[in-house]
Design a protein around this motif. Sequence first.
Motif, PDB file in Angstrom:
ATOM      1  N   ASP A  21       0.069  -1.129   0.183  1.00  0.00           N
ATOM      2  CA  ASP A  21      -0.297   0.350   0.030  1.00  0.00           C
ATOM      3  C   ASP A  21       0.751   0.906  -0.018  1.00  0.00           C
ATOM      4  O   ASP A  21       0.281   2.601   0.447  1.00  0.00           O
ATOM      5  N   LYS A  22       1.974   0.836  -0.504  1.00  0.00           N
ATOM      6  CA  LYS A  22       2.570   2.425  -0.292  1.00  0.00           C
ATOM      7  C   LYS A  22       2.454   3.703  -1.337  1.00  0.00           C
ATOM      8  O   LYS A  22       2.787   2.848  -2.604  1.00  0.00           O
ATOM      9  N   LYS A  23       2.371   4.744  -1.403  1.00  0.00           N
ATOM     10  CA  LYS A  23       2.510   5.797  -2.275  1.00  0.00           C
ATOM     11  C   LYS A  23       3.622   6.243  -2.759  1.00  0.00           C
ATOM     12  O   LYS A  23       3.474   6.923  -3.957  1.00  0.00           O
ATOM     13  N   TYR A  24       4.518   6.596  -1.633  1.00  0.00           N
ATOM     14  CA  TYR A  24       5.601   7.458  -2.255  1.00  0.00           C
ATOM     15  C   TYR A  24       7.062   6.875  -1.681  1.00  0.00           C
ATOM     16  O   TYR A  24       7.408   5.603  -0.827  1.00  0.00           O
ATOM     17  N   CYS A  25       8.299   6.572  -2.100  1.00  0.00           N
ATOM     18  CA  CYS A  25       9.131   6.140  -2.362  1.00  0.00           C
ATOM     19  C   CYS A  25      10.337   6.929  -0.932  1.00  0.00           C
ATOM     20  O   CYS A  25      10.820   6.148  -0.230  1.00  0.00           O
ATOM     21  N   ASN A  26       9.633   8.163  -0.369  1.00  0.00           N
ATOM     22  CA  ASN A  26      10.483   8.908   0.728  1.00  0.00           C
ATOM     23  C   ASN A  26       9.313   9.905   0.914  1.00  0.00           C
ATOM     24  O   ASN A  26       8.866  10.262   0.768  1.00  0.00           O
ATOM     25  N   LEU A  27      10.079  10.532   2.324  1.00  0.00           N
ATOM     26  CA  LEU A  27       9.644  11.491   3.028  1.00  0.00           C
ATOM     27  C   LEU A  27       9.255  12.517   1.918  1.00  0.00           C
ATOM     28  O   LEU A  27       8.361  13.883   2.646  1.00  0.00           O
ATOM     29  N   HIS A  28      10.417  12.535   1.625  1.00  0.00           N
ATOM     30  CA  HIS A  28      10.056  14.063   0.859  1.00  0.00           C
ATOM     31  C   HIS A  28       9.352  14.233  -0.382  1.00  0.00           C
ATOM     32  O   HIS A  28       8.864  15.145  -0.567  1.00  0.00           O
ATOM     33  N   CYS A  29       9.307  12.965  -1.419  1.00  0.00           N
ATOM     34  CA  CYS A  29       8.187  13.101  -2.105  1.00  0.00           C
ATOM     35  C   CYS A  29       6.836  13.095  -1.294  1.00  0.00           C
ATOM     36  O   CYS A  29       6.009  13.709  -2.197  1.00  0.00           O
ATOM     37  N   LYS A  30       6.672  12.075  -0.639  1.00  0.00           N
ATOM     38  CA  LYS A  30       5.587  12.203   0.175  1.00  0.00           C
ATOM     39  C   LYS A  30       4.840  14.009   0.933  1.00  0.00           C
ATOM     40  O   LYS A  30       3.850  14.626   0.386  1.00  0.00           O
TER      41      LYS A  30
END
Length: 125
Positions: A18-27
């Motif tokens: 269910d992951k949507k982003y590769c890291n916190l920066h992208c989120k």
Amino acid sequence: MDQKNCLYCGEALRGRSDKKYCNLHCKSAYQYERSKNLPERFFDKVDNQLRLNRKILKEFNKGGKVTVRKELLTDLGFNDQFSTHAWRNQNGDVYHFVYEYGYLKRMENGREKYVLIIWQDYMEK
């Protein structure tokens, strides 16, 4: 199995299904971009004007009580229709406050001016 990509940068995702982003920066960047495209809410407009009014009053009132021409404040974006509360002194003058910084509209020598003050403990009544 479908290959999922980051909603912000498009990079292939690894890990939880269910992951949507590769890291916190992208989120964070994705949420920021999304919020920029939403129309400004009424609350945000009021809050922004109150913060601007407070900043301007603070900048001009370094001595505790000062009188300034209305144009000086309005040219910087001050809007006297936005205040947080009011206080009436013994003479009946009504000071409007933006948090701890207050102002009183006054006419002097045919010019509109503001008397700027800072909230004091005796005003609690």
